[in-house]
Design a protein around this motif. Structure first.
Motif, PDB file in Angstrom:
ATOM      1  N   UNK A 159       0.829  -1.206   0.000  1.00 42.61           N
ATOM      2  CA  UNK A 159       0.000   0.000   0.000  1.00 42.61           C
ATOM      3  C   UNK A 159       0.867   1.261   0.000  1.00 42.61           C
ATOM      4  N   UNK A 160       1.969   1.202   0.726  1.00 44.46           N
ATOM      5  CA  UNK A 160       2.887   2.336   0.785  1.00 44.46           C
ATOM      6  C   UNK A 160       3.480   2.630  -0.596  1.00 44.46           C
ATOM      7  N   UNK A 161       3.842   1.589  -1.320  1.00 43.24           N
ATOM      8  CA  UNK A 161       4.386   1.786  -2.667  1.00 43.24           C
ATOM      9  C   UNK A 161       3.347   2.414  -3.591  1.00 43.24           C
ATOM     10  N   UNK A 162       2.095   1.981  -3.476  1.00 41.69           N
ATOM     11  CA  UNK A 162       1.040   2.554  -4.310  1.00 41.69           C
ATOM     12  C   UNK A 162       0.774   4.008  -3.971  1.00 41.69           C
ATOM     13  N   UNK A 163       0.715   4.326  -2.675  1.00 39.11           N
ATOM     14  CA  UNK A 163       0.489   5.719  -2.263  1.00 39.11           C
ATOM     15  C   UNK A 163       1.661   6.602  -2.687  1.00 39.11           C
ATOM     16  N   UNK A 164       2.875   6.051  -2.660  1.00 41.29           N
ATOM     17  CA  UNK A 164       4.039   6.816  -3.106  1.00 41.29           C
ATOM     18  C   UNK A 164       3.893   7.213  -4.573  1.00 41.29           C
ATOM     19  N   UNK A 165       3.334   6.324  -5.374  1.00 43.81           N
ATOM     20  CA  UNK A 165       3.102   6.634  -6.785  1.00 43.81           C
ATOM     21  C   UNK A 165       2.105   7.784  -6.925  1.00 43.81           C
ATOM     22  N   UNK A 166       1.065   7.776  -6.087  1.00 41.55           N
ATOM     23  CA  UNK A 166       0.092   8.867  -6.107  1.00 41.55           C
ATOM     24  C   UNK A 166       0.759  10.185  -5.703  1.00 41.55           C
ATOM     25  N   UNK A 167       1.613  10.120  -4.680  1.00 43.71           N
ATOM     26  CA  UNK A 167       2.292  11.327  -4.192  1.00 43.71           C
ATOM     27  C   UNK A 167       3.179  11.926  -5.271  1.00 43.71           C
ATOM     28  N   UNK A 168       3.890  11.065  -6.003  1.00 41.52           N
ATOM     29  CA  UNK A 168       4.777  11.550  -7.072  1.00 41.52           C
ATOM     30  C   UNK A 168       3.984  12.327  -8.114  1.00 41.52           C
ATOM     31  N   UNK A 169       2.748  11.945  -8.350  1.00 40.47           N
ATOM     32  CA  UNK A 169       1.913  12.671  -9.311  1.00 40.47           C
ATOM     33  C   UNK A 169       1.220  13.873  -8.665  1.00 40.47           C
ATOM     34  N   UNK A 170       0.837  13.743  -7.394  1.00 48.52           N
ATOM     35  CA  UNK A 170       0.009  14.769  -6.754  1.00 48.52           C
ATOM     36  C   UNK A 170       0.803  16.003  -6.345  1.00 48.52           C
ATOM     37  N   UNK A 171       1.997  15.825  -5.785  1.00 46.77           N
ATOM     38  CA  UNK A 171       2.760  16.975  -5.284  1.00 46.77           C
ATOM     39  C   UNK A 171       3.072  17.974  -6.395  1.00 46.77           C
ATOM     40  N   UNK A 172       3.625  17.558  -7.559  1.00 43.83           N
ATOM     41  CA  UNK A 172       3.833  18.541  -8.630  1.00 43.83           C
ATOM     42  C   UNK A 172       2.535  19.207  -9.082  1.00 43.83           C
ATOM     43  N   UNK A 173       1.438  18.419  -9.112  1.00 45.96           N
ATOM     44  CA  UNK A 173       0.154  18.986  -9.514  1.00 45.96           C
ATOM     45  C   UNK A 173      -0.306  20.051  -8.527  1.00 45.96           C
ATOM     46  N   UNK A 174      -0.170  19.793  -7.219  1.00 47.43           N
ATOM     47  CA  UNK A 174      -0.591  20.752  -6.202  1.00 47.43           C
ATOM     48  C   UNK A 174       0.265  22.017  -6.255  1.00 47.43           C
ATOM     49  N   UNK A 175       1.576  21.847  -6.458  1.00 50.66           N
ATOM     50  CA  UNK A 175       2.448  23.028  -6.570  1.00 50.66           C
ATOM     51  C   UNK A 175       2.082  23.862  -7.801  1.00 50.66           C
ATOM     52  N   UNK A 176       1.864  23.177  -8.921  1.00 50.84           N
ATOM     53  CA  UNK A 176       1.486  23.900 -10.139  1.00 50.84           C
ATOM     54  C   UNK A 176       0.167  24.642  -9.939  1.00 50.84           C
ATOM     55  N   UNK A 177      -0.793  23.977  -9.333  1.00 50.55           N
ATOM     56  CA  UNK A 177      -2.098  24.601  -9.121  1.00 50.55           C
ATOM     57  C   UNK A 177      -2.002  25.781  -8.159  1.00 50.55           C
ATOM     58  N   UNK A 178      -1.192  25.642  -7.110  1.00 48.02           N
ATOM     59  CA  UNK A 178      -1.046  26.709  -6.116  1.00 48.02           C
ATOM     60  C   UNK A 178      -0.444  27.964  -6.750  1.00 48.02           C
ATOM     61  N   UNK A 179       0.682  27.790  -7.458  1.00 45.24           N
ATOM     62  CA  UNK A 179       1.339  28.957  -8.051  1.00 45.24           C
ATOM     63  C   UNK A 179       0.546  29.514  -9.230  1.00 45.24           C
ATOM     64  N   UNK A 180      -0.225  28.681  -9.928  1.00 50.84           N
ATOM     65  CA  UNK A 180      -1.077  29.171 -11.002  1.00 50.84           C
ATOM     66  C   UNK A 180      -2.200  30.042 -10.437  1.00 50.84           C
ATOM     67  N   UNK A 181      -2.721  29.637  -9.290  1.00 50.80           N
ATOM     68  CA  UNK A 181      -3.793  30.394  -8.660  1.00 50.80           C
ATOM     69  C   UNK A 181      -3.318  31.770  -8.214  1.00 50.80           C
ATOM     70  N   UNK A 182      -2.055  31.892  -7.866  1.00 52.53           N
ATOM     71  CA  UNK A 182      -1.518  33.161  -7.359  1.00 52.53           C
ATOM     72  C   UNK A 182      -0.857  34.005  -8.443  1.00 52.53           C
TER      73      UNK A 182
END
Length: 383
Positions: free
Chosen positions: A197-220
């Motif tokens: 489960x940890x390996x699967x969640x790590x895969x989600x994190x690798x995709x989610x963190x860049x997306x969240x950073x992009x969305x945050x700075x795009x919003x500002x």
């Protein structure tokens, strides 16, 4: 208009904009990263304390499954037993819970830093506005959350399916094993499932963190006009600053002109430069410049000097050198001591002659040519 404004936001957020966002509690966040860190802390704690957890769990099971005949028919005894078991269970879960809490606190700091903002706790009815909520649902953020939710559901379902397929028989066989063996086997299966489960969640994190950073700075992101306005607010309106500087120059000019009547002599070009000098042998090591000016200001200095009976001496090279190489309030340059000494000597003799009234003293001879070092004379300016 709102869509056009969003399209115009082509500039990255300024440091001030980012700081204001932090003050309002707006920082990059990834719930998947928090989940990953909590899961990592849990799995790591289970692996590091596996021996202690197994022994403690074994003790709880033995305690829970062992009771006397009298206790079975006594409500009080059963209540006491349940309280004791609950306390033991809390003790068993406390280290894992403590590690999970620390991980949940530190995880946001990995991308957004730790921040505490009272503004974020303030009541904001726009957060429960159904219209705004629907906009968030159908936005890029909502689409991303939907994709993550589907992926997580598939992941958890896949892990459960994998456990049933590979360890189903082992799980069912736990019922026939002794407590010591059964608990060890159960924690082994649980740890293995946690790693998957940890390996699967790590895969989600690798995709989610860049997306969240992009969305945050795009919003500002900001428009060019917002950047200009912010620059004006921080640096000040150029027109207002120019007016303030003009007022400051005018005030300085007035202060300078008020010192001209107190001067001992005014050295002039005579058409371009005027420099007023003052010397007090008891308080000054050398004469100081109390006023200086060019063209119109030079004429005003000469005019004030004449009105207040301040001697005016025409010495073009000296006037130019003093104007270029001495600031108001500064002593004259040492290389001009000799030239200024001639001027001050003439002023002293003139004051003596005027005090005498011309009865016993001859009028002093005005210096006709006062030489200054060539490197200090900037030459005659263009008219």
């Amino acid at each position: 208009m709102a869509e056009e404004s969003d399209l115009e936001k082509t500039e990255p957020a300024s440091s001030r904009r980012l700081e204001q966002a932090r003050e309002e509690g707006q920082v990059p966040q990834s719930r998947e990263l928090v989940a990953f860190m909590v899961l990592l802390a849990t799995v790591s704690g289970m692996w590091g304390m596996s021996g202690w957890i197994s022994n403690h769990a074994e003790g709880i099971m033995r305690h829970g499954l062992t009771f006397s005949r009298d206790a079975a028919f006594s409500d009080r005894a059963m209540q006491v037993s349940m309280v004791d078991l609950s306390q033991e269970a809390l003790i068993l879960a406390a280290p894992i819970f403590f590690l999970s809490v620390i991980a949940a606190i530190l995880a946001p700091a990995m991308i957004g830093g730790l921040v505490f903002s009272p503004k974020a706790l303030a009541l904001n009815f726009s957060r429960i506005d159904p219209v705004s909520g629907m906009k968030r649902v159908v936005s890029m953020h909502g689409l991303g959350e939907l994709v993550k939710a589907i992926f997580k559901s598939l992941l958890i379902g896949g892990v459960v399916w994998w456990m049933v397929k590979h360890d189903g028989e082992t799980l069912f066989s736990l019922l026939g094993q002794s407590i010591e063996v059964g608990i060890g086997s159960f924690f082994h299966i649980l740890f293995k499932a946690g790693m998957v489960l940890l390996a699967g969640v790590a895969l989600i994190v690798v995709m989610d963190v860049p997306f969240q950073l992009w969305q945050y700075y795009s919003k500002l992101r900001m428009t060019k006009e917002e950047l200009k306005q912010e620059h004006k607010e921080q640096e000040g309106d150029p027109h207002l600053k120019a007016k303030i500087r003009a007022q400051q120059r005018e005030m300085a000019r007035k202060r300078m002109m008020s010192e001209v009547p107190k001067a001992d002599v005014v050295v002039t070009n005579p058409t371009h430069f005027s420099v007023a000098l003052k010397y007090d042998s008891g308080a000054m090591g050398a004469p100081i410049v109390v006023a200086k000016g060019l063209n119109a200001i030079a004429f005003k200095i000469r005019e004030l000097a004449a009105e207040n009976n301040v001697p005016i001496l025409e010495a073009p090279p000296l006037a130019r050198a003093l104007y270029r190489h001495a600031e108001i309030g500064d002593q004259i340059p040492s290389k001009l001591y000799t030239a200024v000494a001639e001027v001050m000597a003439y002023v002293y003799q003139l004051n003596q002659f005027l005090a005498d009234g011309g009865r016993s003293l001859l009028p002093p001879v005005m210096p006709e040519k006062i030489s200054v070092p060539d490197e200090l004379d900037p030459g005659v300016p263009d008219a």
